[in-house]
Design an enzyme around this catalytic site. Structure first.
Site, PDB file in Angstrom:
ATOM      1  N   LYS A 124       0.866  -1.189   0.000  1.00 24.74           N
ATOM      2  CA  LYS A 124       0.000   0.000   0.000  1.00 24.74           C
ATOM      3  C   LYS A 124       0.893   1.226   0.000  1.00 24.74           C
ATOM      4  CE  LYS A 124      -4.426   0.789   0.120  1.00 24.74           C
ATOM      5  NZ  LYS A 124      -5.549  -0.077  -0.250  1.00 24.74           N
ATOM      6  N   ASP A 164      -6.904   4.105  -4.660  1.00 26.81           N
ATOM      7  CA  ASP A 164      -7.569   3.938  -3.361  1.00 26.81           C
ATOM      8  C   ASP A 164      -8.245   5.290  -3.115  1.00 26.81           C
ATOM      9  OD1 ASP A 164      -7.625   1.951  -0.898  1.00 26.81           O
ATOM     10  OD2 ASP A 164      -7.317   3.916  -0.029  1.00 26.81           O
TER      11      ASP A 164
HETATM   12  O1  2IT Z   1      -8.003  -1.623  -0.912  1.00 27.55           O
HETATM   13  C1  2IT Z   1      -7.899  -2.131  -2.034  1.00 27.55           C
HETATM   14  O2  2IT Z   1      -7.988  -3.346  -2.218  1.00 27.55           O
HETATM   15  C2  2IT Z   1      -7.636  -1.232  -3.162  1.00 27.55           C
HETATM   16  N1  2IT Z   1      -7.558  -0.032  -2.965  1.00 27.55           N
HETATM   17  C3  2IT Z   1      -7.415  -1.791  -4.539  1.00 27.55           C
HETATM   18  C4  2IT Z   1      -6.010  -2.239  -4.702  1.00 27.55           C
HETATM   19  C5  2IT Z   1      -5.630  -2.693  -6.079  1.00 27.55           C
HETATM   20  O3  2IT Z   1      -4.438  -3.004  -6.248  1.00 27.55           O
HETATM   21  O4  2IT Z   1      -6.459  -2.732  -6.986  1.00 27.55           O
END
Ligand code: 2IT
Length: 447
Positions: A124, A164
């Site tokens: 993340k 996100d």
């Molecule tokens: O919290 C999540 O799963 C997302 N923001 C999507 C992450 C993604 O790599 O598509």
């Protein structure tokens, strides 16, 4: 392993990292019994290793605003766990972003990605950049400056970020544009959520909300119920709430509330297709005000400042905005007004005491890492299409998404069914995700 002891150790090591500690505690509580039946996990100190990210990049992002002022923000990428595949997870741009927030999200992402059945590790990232009130040019300049640092940390087989909160199609466009320029790589799946004409997967924008509704449909079908006819509250009006509203409406449910930081917008007759489309304009405006829906549709909606969606009488609540957005008090109010199920679409949308209360009071509850996994799963499908240099049709992607959401639901049922026959979805999701990552770590030795 004793949850209390590990938590005491982490509290001493990472004081004040409240979201991170909350996320770890929730997982450890669920897995403690199963973990202790596996001495090989204990011997390899799997839990102690799994709760720490592999590495965290922190960098300064300097850019110039429209008035010519120099601005400095902080950027991060938390590469949490790569045992089952390249780091994968979104980027969050929000003024409240801290390392603790991104560590909680990266930790959750690791288990969520394991549930998707696809080979993706957890990561993340993001920045304390606040998109509210910014012009498109400012957003572009920030994204470019952010990528000037990030591009060295990522790669299609290494780490694949996506959107996100605060990062949608527009931001992914600016970020990917800069990545191409810097890396001179034009067919990479280095970001997901790309535009449809340059490597994006059809249905990725809708996928988080669609997947959540497919999951809710399966959980309801298990107890002989149906989404059709249910009154639903969503929160926020961003990409996730938008996709959820679209699919809820298609499945015959009635979305009667959306919200924003400014308050709640009630829609007694249920959200319409035009209103769903208008949510996109509301996000693109960067105003971050749900009152705009009321201003556009004053006859069909009602705006109440300072209230949340959880004050509106509904059958099912779908937190779909931000962590900890649903408190114990909110849970009580929901139940008092007739609500009987809560499906988290936001990551850790409910506070810990709210989850316990909801479960103890006979309401159905399912956690974000299972309910919202359709988003990252479709990102995984985008990576596959990029790697194969092809694009699938909407039907092909939707069919795979359906398949993945039922596999996630099945894993929750397998690991979360209680002796009395009810399913504890928190336990089910945590144990299923944990077992997969733990087993992979064990097989790969002490690395
Ligand atoms: O919290 C999540 O799963 C997302 N923001 C999507 C992450 C993604 O790599 O598509």
């Amino acid at each position: 392993m004793k949850t209390n002891e590990i938590m005491a150790m982490l509290q001493a090591k990472h004081p004040g990292e409240n979201e991170y500690l909350q996320a770890v505690q929730e997982v450890l509580e669920s897995i403690e019994d199963v973990y202790n039946q596996h001495p090989e996990f204990e011997k390899a100190r799997i839990v102690e290793r799994m709760v720490e990210p592999d590495r965290i990049y922190t960098f300064r992002v300097t850019w110039v605003d429209d008035r010519g002022n120099v601005q400095t923000n902080l950027g991060y990428r938390v590469q949490f766990n790569s045992a089952i595949g390249p780091y994968k997870g979104g980027l969050r741009f929000h003024r409240a972003v801290t390392p603790s927030m991104l560590k909680f999200l990266g930790f959750e992402q690791t288990f969520k990605n394991a549930l998707t059945t696809l080979p993706m590790g957890g990561g993340k990232g993001g920045s304390d950049f606040d998109p509210v009130g910014k012009s498109d040019d400012e957003i572009m300049r920030f994204c470019q400056a952010f990528m000037l640092e990030l591009w060295r940390c990522i790669g299609p087989d290494e780490d694949v970020p996506a959107g996100d909160v605060g990062v949608g199609g527009r931001e992914i466009g600016f970020l990917d544009g800069m990545y191409r320029k810097l890396a001179r790589q034009y067919n990479t799946g280095v970001l997901t959520g790309k535009g449809m004409t340059w490597g994006g997967s059809i249905l990725r924008p809708e996928a988080t909300g669609y997947g959540a509704m497919y999951f809710a449909h399966l959980a309801l079908a298990r107890i002989g119920k149906d989404l059709a006819g249910q009154r639903i509250a969503l929160s926020g009006f961003g990409n996730v709430a938008w996709g959820a509203a679209k699919k809820a409406k298609q499945l015959g449910a009635k979305v009667v509330a959306i919200s924003g930081p400014d308050g709640v917008c009630e829609i007694p007759g249920g959200i319409t297709d035009e209103m769903i489309d208008y949510m996109l304009d509301m996000r693109a405006s960067n105003r971050n005000k749900v009152e705009d829906m009321y201003v556009k549709y004053p006859g069909a909606t009602k705006f109440t400042a300072g209230k949340k969606s959880w004050s509106v009488p509904v059958d099912i609540a779908f937190p779909s905005a931000f962590q900890n957005e649903l408190s114990l008090e909110d849970a009580r109010e929901l139940k008092k007004n007739g609500c009987w199920a809560v499906f988290e679409i936001s990551n850790m949308g409910c506070q810990a005491d709210a989850i316990h209360w909801i479960q103890d009071n006979g309401m159905l509850f399912a956690p974000g890492k299972a309910v919202n996994a359709g988003g990252v799963a479709t990102s995984g499908l985008e990576m596959t299409q990029n790697a194969e240099h092809i694009s699938w049709t909407a039907d092909e992607v939707d069919e795979r998404l359906h398949h993945i959401m039922s596999a996630i639901h099945e894993q929750c049922v397998k690991y979360g069914t209680l002796p009395e026959g009810k399913v504890d979805y928190v336990k089910g999701a945590n144990i299923a995700g944990f077992m997969k990552v733990a087993q992979a770590m064990l097989e790969q030795g002490l690395v």
